[in-house]
Design a protein around this motif. Structure first.
Motif, PDB file in Angstrom:
ATOM      1  N   LEU A 161     -58.322  45.824 -60.051  1.00 55.25           N
ATOM      2  CA  LEU A 161     -58.549  46.246 -61.427  1.00 55.25           C
ATOM      3  C   LEU A 161     -58.082  45.230 -62.453  1.00 55.25           C
ATOM      4  CD1 LEU A 161     -57.656  50.046 -61.114  1.00 55.25           C
ATOM      5  CD2 LEU A 161     -59.920  49.049 -61.482  1.00 55.25           C
ATOM      6  N   LYS A 162     -57.094  44.404 -62.092  1.00 57.51           N
ATOM      7  CA  LYS A 162     -56.574  43.407 -63.022  1.00 57.51           C
ATOM      8  C   LYS A 162     -56.945  41.988 -62.602  1.00 57.51           C
ATOM      9  CE  LYS A 162     -52.765  46.378 -64.479  1.00 57.51           C
ATOM     10  NZ  LYS A 162     -51.283  46.536 -64.642  1.00 57.51           N
ATOM     11  N   THR A 163     -57.922  41.893 -61.701  1.00 57.70           N
ATOM     12  CA  THR A 163     -58.374  40.574 -61.247  1.00 57.70           C
ATOM     13  C   THR A 163     -59.895  40.533 -61.302  1.00 57.70           C
ATOM     14  OG1 THR A 163     -58.517  41.274 -58.934  1.00 57.70           O
ATOM     15  CG2 THR A 163     -56.392  40.399 -59.682  1.00 57.70           C
ATOM     16  N   ASP A 164     -60.459  39.434 -60.843  1.00 60.28           N
ATOM     17  CA  ASP A 164     -61.910  39.293 -60.769  1.00 60.28           C
ATOM     18  C   ASP A 164     -62.392  39.901 -59.459  1.00 60.28           C
ATOM     19  OD1 ASP A 164     -64.539  38.609 -60.725  1.00 60.28           O
ATOM     20  OD2 ASP A 164     -64.221  36.436 -60.737  1.00 60.28           O
ATOM     21  N   PRO A 165     -63.116  41.032 -59.486  1.00 64.68           N
ATOM     22  CA  PRO A 165     -63.542  41.670 -58.243  1.00 64.68           C
ATOM     23  C   PRO A 165     -64.433  40.781 -57.383  1.00 64.68           C
ATOM     24  CG  PRO A 165     -64.666  42.631 -60.146  1.00 64.68           C
ATOM     25  CD  PRO A 165     -63.572  41.753 -60.683  1.00 64.68           C
ATOM     26  N   ALA A 166     -65.093  39.798 -58.003  1.00 65.72           N
ATOM     27  CA  ALA A 166     -65.955  38.902 -57.228  1.00 65.72           C
ATOM     28  C   ALA A 166     -65.163  38.093 -56.216  1.00 65.72           C
ATOM     29  CB  ALA A 166     -66.718  37.973 -58.176  1.00 65.72           C
ATOM     30  N   THR A 167     -63.887  37.869 -56.532  1.00 65.33           N
ATOM     31  CA  THR A 167     -63.058  37.067 -55.622  1.00 65.33           C
ATOM     32  C   THR A 167     -62.119  37.915 -54.771  1.00 65.33           C
ATOM     33  OG1 THR A 167     -61.377  36.767 -57.346  1.00 65.33           O
ATOM     34  CG2 THR A 167     -63.108  35.098 -57.189  1.00 65.33           C
ATOM     35  N   THR A 168     -61.903  39.161 -55.161  1.00 62.50           N
ATOM     36  CA  THR A 168     -60.957  40.006 -54.418  1.00 62.50           C
ATOM     37  C   THR A 168     -61.630  41.062 -53.554  1.00 62.50           C
ATOM     38  OG1 THR A 168     -60.738  41.421 -56.371  1.00 62.50           O
ATOM     39  CG2 THR A 168     -59.086  39.694 -56.067  1.00 62.50           C
ATOM     40  N   ILE A 169     -62.816  41.521 -53.954  1.00 68.76           N
ATOM     41  CA  ILE A 169     -63.539  42.502 -53.132  1.00 68.76           C
ATOM     42  C   ILE A 169     -64.508  41.737 -52.242  1.00 68.76           C
ATOM     43  CG2 ILE A 169     -65.015  44.544 -53.104  1.00 68.76           C
ATOM     44  CD1 ILE A 169     -63.958  45.294 -55.836  1.00 68.76           C
ATOM     45  N   THR A 170     -64.037  41.367 -51.076  1.00 66.06           N
ATOM     46  CA  THR A 170     -64.821  40.546 -50.153  1.00 66.06           C
ATOM     47  C   THR A 170     -64.781  41.163 -48.759  1.00 66.06           C
ATOM     48  OG1 THR A 170     -62.949  39.165 -49.476  1.00 66.06           O
ATOM     49  CG2 THR A 170     -64.184  38.483 -51.453  1.00 66.06           C
ATOM     50  N   SER A 171     -65.751  40.762 -47.941  1.00 64.60           N
ATOM     51  CA  SER A 171     -65.774  41.271 -46.571  1.00 64.60           C
ATOM     52  C   SER A 171     -64.559  40.786 -45.787  1.00 64.60           C
ATOM     53  CB  SER A 171     -67.072  40.857 -45.866  1.00 64.60           C
ATOM     54  OG  SER A 171     -67.235  39.456 -45.881  1.00 64.60           O
ATOM     55  N   ASP A 172     -64.052  39.595 -46.133  1.00 63.25           N
ATOM     56  CA  ASP A 172     -62.833  39.115 -45.469  1.00 63.25           C
ATOM     57  C   ASP A 172     -61.643  40.017 -45.785  1.00 63.25           C
ATOM     58  OD1 ASP A 172     -64.134  37.012 -44.300  1.00 63.25           O
ATOM     59  OD2 ASP A 172     -63.483  35.513 -45.764  1.00 63.25           O
ATOM     60  N   ALA A 173     -61.539  40.441 -47.046  1.00 57.62           N
ATOM     61  CA  ALA A 173     -60.454  41.340 -47.435  1.00 57.62           C
ATOM     62  C   ALA A 173     -60.604  42.699 -46.749  1.00 57.62           C
ATOM     63  CB  ALA A 173     -60.428  41.517 -48.949  1.00 57.62           C
ATOM     64  N   ALA A 174     -61.830  43.194 -46.664  1.00 57.78           N
ATOM     65  CA  ALA A 174     -62.070  44.465 -45.987  1.00 57.78           C
ATOM     66  C   ALA A 174     -61.724  44.367 -44.509  1.00 57.78           C
ATOM     67  CB  ALA A 174     -63.534  44.888 -46.159  1.00 57.78           C
ATOM     68  N   PHE A 175     -62.074  43.235 -43.911  1.00 57.96           N
ATOM     69  CA  PHE A 175     -61.755  43.038 -42.486  1.00 57.96           C
ATOM     70  C   PHE A 175     -60.247  43.010 -42.258  1.00 57.96           C
ATOM     71  CE2 PHE A 175     -60.724  40.225 -38.919  1.00 57.96           C
ATOM     72  CZ  PHE A 175     -61.413  40.861 -37.891  1.00 57.96           C
ATOM     73  N   GLU A 176     -59.512  42.388 -43.157  1.00 57.21           N
ATOM     74  CA  GLU A 176     -58.051  42.341 -43.016  1.00 57.21           C
ATOM     75  C   GLU A 176     -57.452  43.743 -43.081  1.00 57.21           C
ATOM     76  OE1 GLU A 176     -54.114  41.824 -42.735  1.00 57.21           O
ATOM     77  OE2 GLU A 176     -55.691  40.404 -42.161  1.00 57.21           O
ATOM     78  N   LEU A 177     -57.960  44.567 -43.974  1.00 56.56           N
ATOM     79  CA  LEU A 177     -57.468  45.947 -44.059  1.00 56.56           C
ATOM     80  C   LEU A 177     -57.857  46.743 -42.810  1.00 56.56           C
ATOM     81  CD1 LEU A 177     -58.217  46.811 -47.805  1.00 56.56           C
ATOM     82  CD2 LEU A 177     -56.084  45.998 -46.787  1.00 56.56           C
ATOM     83  N   LEU A 178     -59.068  46.518 -42.333  1.00 58.71           N
ATOM     84  CA  LEU A 178     -59.517  47.192 -41.116  1.00 58.71           C
ATOM     85  C   LEU A 178     -58.619  46.829 -39.942  1.00 58.71           C
ATOM     86  CD1 LEU A 178     -61.680  48.989 -39.789  1.00 58.71           C
ATOM     87  CD2 LEU A 178     -63.015  46.902 -39.367  1.00 58.71           C
TER      88      LEU A 178
END
Length: 596
Positions: free
Chosen positions: A248-265
């Motif tokens: 919410l306080k960053t650029d979602p284009a750089t933070t909402i990524t498949s790599d980030a989703a994979f790390e959470l998974l």
């Protein structure tokens, strides 16, 4: 046949396994959430991870919109998880100083959050009207319809409405590929669920429609989507909305990524692995639960905060899945409805089954328990969203209840899931010797919270671990009670359209007859008649379901009786006498096989 209705080859002998073997089978089945099934698209596929990110981006925009709304909707377990996720992320938004945008819909209303109510899943008209109330006007919205088997009419009608609503991202979350969406007629409507899926597919190109359909394999107990389906729903939604809120306080284009989703998974997968490292203590506890249920005594969960809500969900699922008596598996939580944080508020005035606070337990239930019943204390890492004074009061209330249980000599069990730094918060605080607990399951996790830069502290990983443990206790417990043959729940309640047809399949399988003959036997059992009339045959499935629910409320075990009738061709009264003489269906089937 849909994947969610198939028998899982990994668990076909779970009814013959030792408790340790049964836990290992559950571990293998749950591993399919991450490993996938049958070469079909699964959670670890880039396309699925990107679909999750697409939902997260839409949620990010909606949270920031002045009047944005996010609605999570489902029936049964899916609706209960919808409520749980809405509650969790509204708390996170509140902690961030933002407007609470999450809403939930659970077919059957708030009573169905903790008391099974399966029939409203079929009431597509009521669901369509309800979504209009949740999404008035044309403010930006994200709608997530959750139906593990792509089958719930209530979700289908809401999707149709949302597809026509402006400024709405419509998401379907389930665990079958699109071509296996249900094609069974929906009463009173000229559409089937598969038609709605096709509509969504046609809208995918403009981004207003997102299909999130990873295949996680058949359930350990056939069709019991409270287990893997519920777990996968929970972790998927938590990953999506964690990405949305953390950015919410960053650029979602750089933070909402498949790599980030994979790390959470991966954090979830690691948690599941760590949980199932505790095979022996989970199996020991499950065996005690099984012996308690086998002797027709009661299992009572006592807890607080989100951990208590997971216990509440687990208990609520036992009646429809195993035809358990509603009093035989109960949950009471510190704070009661304040902790539940449901839309309809305090419903305790509706009757004893709606009373769920620890004070209700000590006032109304404690004195009725005896040394053959079992009380399970459920704890974990403290709920970081709770006010400190409230959390302390709830902890004191739980300790007081446990002290009272201990003083009466009622068997105690403790399930604790937490980070490795957190010690057992029950027995040392009460001065109760560890030997007083008939069993203790402690799951030490490397991380109790999902970790992501910008995401406030949470208990998501502890929660998924606890869900696995509680599901194992009640599932294996009911296996021990004889409610499962092979990996089929043969004593389920016929309480909606989907379960009516599932029951026919179970009857056909275990009576070794045709589906037509199985349906005939089911109607005999439902109506308690030898001769099924043309009027019975012509009635809508909803009429059969209503009659089946009434029969079950009167003590009739509809599906086991139908199996006996199909196998023996006896009148219902004689079949019921056989079942009464040998109530464990697995044993009765073996006896009938020997007679054949």
């Amino acid at each position: 046949m849909s994947i969610t209705e198939q028998s899982n080859a990994l668990t076909t002998e779970i009814d013959l396994a030792t408790p340790e073997g049964a836990v290992r089978m559950l571990r293998q089945a749950d591993a399919q959430m991450f490993s996938g099934f049958g070469g079909l698209e699964g959670l670890n596929d880039e396309s699925v991870l990107e679909a999750m990110c697409a939902v997260a981006r839409a949620a990010h925009k909606t949270i920031l919109a002045p009047e944005g709304v996010i609605v999570l909707s489902g029936c049964g377990t899916s609706g209960r998880v919808a409520h749980l996720i809405s509650r969790s992320f509204n708390a996170i938004l509140g902690e961030l100083g933002l407007r609470k945008v999450f809403r939930y819909f659970n077919a059957g209303g708030d009573g169905a959050l903790f008391r099974s109510s399966e029939a409203p899943e079929d009431n597509w008209k009521a669901a369509a009207e309800q979504i209009k109330l949740l999404l008035p006007g044309d403010a930006p919205a994200v709608y997530v319809g959750i139906t593990c088997g792509l089958s719930a009419p209530a979700v289908a009608s809401q999707i149709e409405y949302c597809l026509a609503r402006p400024n709405t991202t419509t998401v379907l979350l389930g665990f079958n590929p699109p071509h296996l969406a249900r094609t069974t007629k929906i009463e009173g409507w000229d559409r089937v669920f598969a038609d709605v899926v096709k509509d969504m597919q046609a809208r995918q190109s403009d981004g207003s429609s997102i299909l999130l359909l990873p295949v996680v394999g058949p359930e350990a107990i056939t069709g019991s989507t409270r287990m893997k389906g519920g777990s996968a729903t929970k972790l998927i939604l938590e990953i999506i909305f964690s990405l949305a809120t953390a950015s919410l306080k960053t650029d979602p284009a750089t933070t909402i990524t498949s790599d980030a989703a994979f790390e959470l998974l991966w954090q979830y997968e690691s948690t599941v692995r760590q949980t199932y490292m505790q095979v022996t203590p989970i199996a020991h506890a499950a065996n005690i639960v099984g012996q308690t249920l086998l002797s027709n005594h009661r299992l009572v969960y006592l807890s607080s905060d989100t951990f208590g809500l997971l216990a509440l969900i687990d208990a609520s699922e036992c009646p429809p899945t195993f035809n358990a008596h509603r009093e035989h598996v109960r949950t009471f939580i510190a704070g009661g409805y304040t902790t539940l944080a449901n839309d309809e508020g305090d419903m305790s005035g509706r009757g004893a089954l709606f009373q769920l606070s620890l004070s209700d337990f000590t006032k109304n239930i404690l004195s009725t328990l005896n040394a053959q019943d079992l009380v399970v204390i459920v704890t974990g890492t403290s709920n970081t969203h709770a006010d400190t004074a409230t959390a302390t009061a709830h902890r004191d209330e739980l300790f007081s209840a446990v002290t009272a249980v201990s003083a009466r000599g009622i068997p105690l069990m403790h399930v604790c899931v937490s980070g490795t730094a957190v010690t057992d918060p029950i027995s040392p605080s009460l001065g109760i010797a560890s030997t007083h607990f008939v069993s203790t399951v402690t799951v030490p996790l490397e991380h109790a919270a999902l970790t992501l830069a910008g995401l406030p502290s949470n208990t998501f990983l502890s929660e998924i671990s606890l869900k696995l443990v509680l599901n194992a206790l009640t599932t294996i417990g009911h296996v021990i009670k004889g409610k499962v043959v092979q990996n089929r729940m043969i004593d389920l309640q016929v309480s909606n359209n989907k379960l009516f047809f599932r029951a026919i399949g179970i009857i056909a399988l275990f009576s070794e007859t045709s589906e037509a003959a199985a349906r005939h036997a089911l109607l005999q059992a439902i109506y308690g008649v030898t001769d099924v009339t043309p009027a019975h045959e012509a009635a809508d499935v909803s009429a059969h379901v209503a009659a089946a629910v009434a029969a079950a409320d009167g003590g009739r075990r509809v599906v086991p009786l139908a199996i006996v009738l199909a196998r023996t061709h006896l009148p219902p009264t004689e079949g019921a006498a056989l079942l009464a003489a040998t109530p464990v269906v697995r044993t009765l089937l073996a006896s009938l096989q020997q007679r054949a």
